[in-house]
Motif scaffolding. Structure first.
Motif, short mmCIF file in Angstrom:
data_model
loop_
_atom_site.label_atom_id
_atom_site.label_comp_id
_atom_site.label_asym_id
_atom_site.label_seq_id
_atom_site.Cartn_x
_atom_site.Cartn_y
_atom_site.Cartn_z
N ALA A 85 0.82 -0.73 0.12
CA ALA A 85 -0.21 -0.01 0.24
C ALA A 85 0.49 1.20 0.08
CB ALA A 85 -1.00 -0.57 1.32
N GLN A 86 1.81 1.41 0.84
CA GLN A 86 3.24 2.28 0.90
C GLN A 86 3.86 2.97 -0.45
OE1 GLN A 86 2.97 4.22 3.73
NE2 GLN A 86 4.03 5.53 2.51
N GLU A 87 4.07 1.81 -0.93
CA GLU A 87 4.75 1.99 -2.53
C GLU A 87 3.32 2.28 -3.60
OE1 GLU A 87 8.10 -1.95 -2.79
OE2 GLU A 87 6.04 -2.60 -3.12
N THR A 88 2.69 1.69 -3.11
CA THR A 88 1.29 2.40 -4.12
C THR A 88 0.89 3.52 -4.34
OG1 THR A 88 0.24 -0.69 -4.81
CG2 THR A 88 -1.02 1.28 -5.16
N ALA A 89 1.17 4.12 -2.84
CA ALA A 89 0.38 5.67 -2.72
C ALA A 89 1.79 5.97 -3.33
CB ALA A 89 1.12 5.56 -1.22
N GLN A 90 3.02 6.18 -3.40
CA GLN A 90 4.21 6.78 -4.02
C GLN A 90 3.87 6.98 -5.60
OE1 GLN A 90 7.71 5.24 -3.23
NE2 GLN A 90 8.74 6.58 -3.95
N HIS A 91 3.52 5.74 -5.65
CA HIS A 91 3.70 5.68 -7.77
C HIS A 91 2.18 6.72 -8.45
CE1 HIS A 91 7.59 3.14 -7.53
NE2 HIS A 91 6.83 2.13 -6.98
N LEU A 92 1.13 7.02 -7.01
CA LEU A 92 -0.18 7.12 -7.68
C LEU A 92 -0.55 8.27 -6.82
CD1 LEU A 92 -2.83 3.76 -7.38
CD2 LEU A 92 -1.44 4.89 -9.20
N GLU A 93 0.20 8.80 -6.06
CA GLU A 93 0.11 9.89 -5.46
C GLU A 93 -1.28 10.03 -5.07
OE1 GLU A 93 0.37 12.92 -8.28
OE2 GLU A 93 2.82 12.50 -8.34
N MET A 94 -1.19 8.37 -4.04
CA MET A 94 -2.72 9.09 -3.00
C MET A 94 -1.80 8.40 -1.45
SD MET A 94 -4.15 6.01 -5.47
CE MET A 94 -5.85 5.70 -3.89
N THR A 95 -2.51 8.88 -0.74
CA THR A 95 -2.27 8.33 0.51
C THR A 95 -2.30 6.68 1.22
OG1 THR A 95 -4.73 8.16 1.49
CG2 THR A 95 -2.80 10.50 1.54
N PRO A 96 -2.16 6.11 1.06
CA PRO A 96 -1.81 4.53 1.93
C PRO A 96 -2.79 4.41 1.66
CG PRO A 96 0.19 5.35 2.92
CD PRO A 96 -1.02 6.46 2.35
N GLU A 97 -3.32 5.05 3.12
CA GLU A 97 -5.34 4.49 3.18
C GLU A 97 -5.84 4.59 2.24
OE1 GLU A 97 -7.79 3.37 5.67
OE2 GLU A 97 -5.99 3.31 6.14
N ALA A 98 -5.71 6.37 1.69
CA ALA A 98 -7.04 5.27 0.60
C ALA A 98 -6.21 4.86 -0.21
CB ALA A 98 -6.71 6.96 -0.49
N VAL A 99 -5.47 4.38 -0.31
CA VAL A 99 -5.29 2.81 -1.09
C VAL A 99 -6.04 2.10 -0.85
CG1 VAL A 99 -3.41 1.25 -2.37
CG2 VAL A 99 -3.01 4.36 -1.95
#
Length: 201
Positions: free
Chosen positions: A164-178
């Motif tokens: 979730a942390q990596e995805t958030a970084q790549h999608l420019e979202m928060t980990p919670e939103a992911v």
């Protein structure tokens, strides 16, 4: 003389034969590529990544709502861009996914319709021709097509092993939103899978 990217990869290492193809008319190949990378080690590394990552990258784009031709074109375009700066890319799997998704959006914006017929390029078999969607993967793709894009993205990145942390970084979202979007996507997929299996009994 510039060569097609696929031809360059083919000369470095022979791709494995196609098994099951998503494409009836033969896959398109990327535009002509610049003569890079410069070292033989980097070129061999690129060829290895091209063969091993191309099928998964194509399915990744399909999970965002693309058809087979769109997904392959976006994945090929991402690899063509990677070829030009391969020695500067630190994390190819994430880099290719970000670029392939942007290429999908770009090609759709450039076409009058998403179903525009693509040219049949020469060059031999492409690794993405080995892509085979089983019943479960086909269901996943169908259900994802009906979901909001953020849910598709969260699921696609998670499915390919990104946290979730990596995805958030790549999608420019928060980990919670992911995590929230991923939970919603999984809920829809579980419901669809249950209905399909119950109907098969």
């Amino acid at each position: 003389m510039a060569l097609l990217l696929h031809d360059l990869v083919a000369t470095m290492n022979e791709a494995s034969p196609a098994q099951v193809s998503l494409f009836q008319d033969g896959p398109p190949l990327p535009a002509q590529a610049a003569p890079s990378p410069t070292s033989s080690k980097a070129r061999a590394d690129f060829a290895h990544h091209y063969r091993s990552l191309m099928p998964g990258l194509t399915v990744f784009v399909i999970r965002h709502g693309a058809n087979g031709h769109e997904a392959l074109e976006a994945a090929q375009a991402a690899f063509a861009l990677a070829w030009e700066s391969w020695e500067t890319i630190g994390h190819p799997q994430a880099w290719l996914r970000r670029v392939a998704y942007r290429q999908l959006l770009k090609q759709r914006a450039q076409r009058e319709t998403a179903q525009e017929e693509l040219p049949d390029w020469p060059g031999g078999p492409c690794p993405a021709e080995t892509v085979e969607l089983g019943a479960q993967e086909a269901l996943v793709v169908t259900v994802l097509a009906s979901l909001p894009m953020r849910q598709r993205q969260a699921f696609a990145w998670s499915y390919d092993g990104f946290s979730a942390q990596e995805t958030a970084q790549h999608l420019e979202m928060t980990p919670e939103a992911v995590r929230q979007n991923l939970a919603r996507a999984r809920k829809q997929l579980k419901q669809a899978w249950r209905l399909m299996t119950e109907g098969a009994e």
